[in-house]
Each structure stands twice: as structure tokens, then as C-alpha cells.
Enzyme design. Structure first.
Site: not given
Length: 301
Positions: A250-251
Site C-alpha cells: 500500500g505504501d
């Protein structure tokens, strides 16, 4: 200039096992240590894409020194506040039949060190991007992100927020440039189960109505969607591949979106860069590299 904030960074001790048995002695097959934290991951992936950023946050003790050293070796600029007491935390990530994480609390951060961070934040300029990513330790209060956004509200900073629940909702009053919930986090906010891209866009609109300028929603194997500031909606299917590691995916999507937006200021391009970087991290043991992300990007429809 791009800045990332990781309030509670860590050393991540990654252990790979063939089988994990609770209450038994387990022998690892492979170990590694990485500098962890959502904002840190964004900075690392941006650097892998050839984009400089500065990582902010709090570090302490020998673990804090190690975190900064590891980032320096990767070419990531840092400007952490070094705590006079306490050690940056060590988190344990176990990969076996499933992924298990043991996250430590981290050190107590006092008012004097918070003030020092705000002095650093005051150097941000109009048009800079600040990524606020991850959870907040209880010693800082759950309004910490909104305090930062209020403090910088006259500087026209592009805020990117990757947080959950009320921590995310409270930031919407300051109209962040980008928020990135996944489908589970988005569903938890509204008490529903989100399984399709159309559902994700429906509830992304509700967050836009509360103040978010761009809403990027990841749906794991079902790809991602973007509700853009101009009201347009974009969908992208997930590329094919074997998920090896979900930590940091996600990052990486956040980093890819920022990189894509800065490159062309085109929503569809930014979305595709986001899903390419997120998938590249998910399909490998480490974070996305330029080569792995571009290999996926060129095959997206």
C-alpha cells in the site's frame, strides 16, 4: 519537495518459516532486517524511482541510529528528531503459511521533541508534498495529524494521508490532496463490506464530499480505483502475479501515485503508476524497484 512523516519507525525483523507452530520451537529458513514504517517505505520507493524525498519522524537509541544508517545507504535523505530517551521499536514479521506481525509500542515522545519536529515542519514551503502515513502512538494523541495540518494550513501543502478510521476522517477538514484507504478500511468507516470497484467508487465519493480531493482505493486482487478531484473516476485491474509479501504494498502504491502525478499531472497515469508499484512490492520480497514497477506498468491495459 516531497517529505514523508513516520512518527513511530521501526527496525523490522523479517523471519521466513516453512511452518509456524504456536508454543513450539520454530527454526527459521531466512531472516532479514529492514527499516520499517509507512512513510519510510514511501521514501524508499520514491528513491527507487529516482525521486528524492526527506523522511521525517522520531528515532531513538541504537535502533534509531540503525534506521537512519540503513536509509542513508539507500540514498534516502532523513531529518529525524532524535529522542533523548528510549529506543525505536523492533517489529517482528513472520512469513509462513500466513503472515503474522508483532508490532512493538515504541518510545514515549515528550512535548519538547514534538516542538522540535514542528520547527522542522515549519521549513516546508508552498507547493511541497507531505505524506502522513501510519498510526499514531497514544502519547501524541489521535489528533496529531490534524495538528500538523492546521499548523501548515497557510502554506498550501499537498497533504497525502494514509491512515485509518477516525484518524483519517479527522484530516478531511483540511482537504488532503490524496487519501488511500483499502477496501476493508473504507468499508469499516461506513460499516459495509466493499467487494467491487463500483462499490469502492460509491463510498470514495462520500469521503470526497467530506473534503478529500483525490481518493485512491486499493482492492488487492481486484485492482484499484481513483475518484479524482475533478469528479472523474478511473478503474485499473490488478496485474497477474504471485503475492509474495503484502507488507509495504500500500505504501508503494502511494509512492507510485505521487511519482506518476509529479511526472505528468494526469490521473490515469498516476493510478497506473500506483498500482504498478504496489503490485511490484507485493510480487517480491522487498519494495518495488524502478525495473520491477516499469515491467508491470508497460503491460497494464
Amino acid at each position: 519537495m516531497i517529505w514523508t512523516l513516520t512518527v513511530n519507525p521501526s527496525l523490522d525483523y523479517n523471519i521466513q518459516l516453512e511452518n509456524f507452530s504456536e508454543g513450539m520451537v520454530n527454526r527459521s529458513q531466512k531472516e532479514s532486517i529492514t527499516a520499517g514504517g509507512k512513510g519510510i517505505n514511501v521514501s524508499v520507493v520514491l528513491k527507487n524511482l529516482g525521486i528524492n524525498s526527506t523522511a521525517l519522524g522520531f528515532t531513538g537509541g541504537w535502533t534509531g541510529v540503525k534506521i537512519e544508517s540503513m536509509l542513508s545507504k539507500k540514498g534516502v535523505d532523513t531529518d529525524f528528531v532524535y529522542l533523548s530517551q528510549g529506543d525505536s521499536r523492533i517489529n517482528v514479521k513472520i512469513k509462513s503459511q500466513t503472515e503474522t506481525e508483532i508490532n512493538a509500542n515504541g518510545p514515549v515522545i515528550d512535548a519538547a521533541h514534538v516542538e522540535f519536529l514542528f520547527m522542522k515542519l515549519n521549513s516546508l514551503c508552498h507547493g511541497d508534498t507531505l505524506v502522513l502515513a501510519g498510526s499514531i502512538p497514544s502519547c501524541l494523541g489521535f489528533d496529531f495529524y490534524t495538528r500538523i495540518m492546521k499548523f501548515l494550513s497557510d502554506k498550501k501543502i499537498d497533504f497525502v494521508v494514509d491512515a485509518t478510521g477516525n484518524l483519517l476522517l479527522e484530516t478531511l477538514q483540511y482537504k488532503p490532496f490524496l487519501i488511500k484507504p483499502n477496501n476493508h478500511e473504507l468499508g469499516e468507516i461506513f460499516g459495509v463490506k466493499i467487494e467491487t470497484q463500483d462499490q469502492a467508487l460509491e463510498y470514495a465519493k462520500k469521503l470526497a464530499e467530506k473534503g478529500a480531493r483525490n481518493v485512491l482505493v486499493s482492492l488487492a486482487g481486484d485492482g484499484a480505483v481513483l475518484l479524482a478531484e475533478d469528479g472523474s473516476a478511473y478503474k485499473c485491474a490488478a496485474p497477474k502475479g504471485t503475492v509474495v509479501n503484502s507488507v509495504g504494498a500500500g505504501d508503494s502504491m502511494v509512492a507510485g501515485f505521487i511519482a506518476g502525478w509529479n511526472e505528468k499531472h494526469e490521473y490515469e497515469h498516476a493510478l497506473k503508476m500506483g498500482i504498478s508499484c504496489g503490485s511490484a512490492s507485493a510480487f517480491s520480497e522487498g519494495l518495488a524497484t524502478f525495473e520491477s514497477a516499469m515491467g508491470i506498468f508497460k503491460n497494464l491495459s
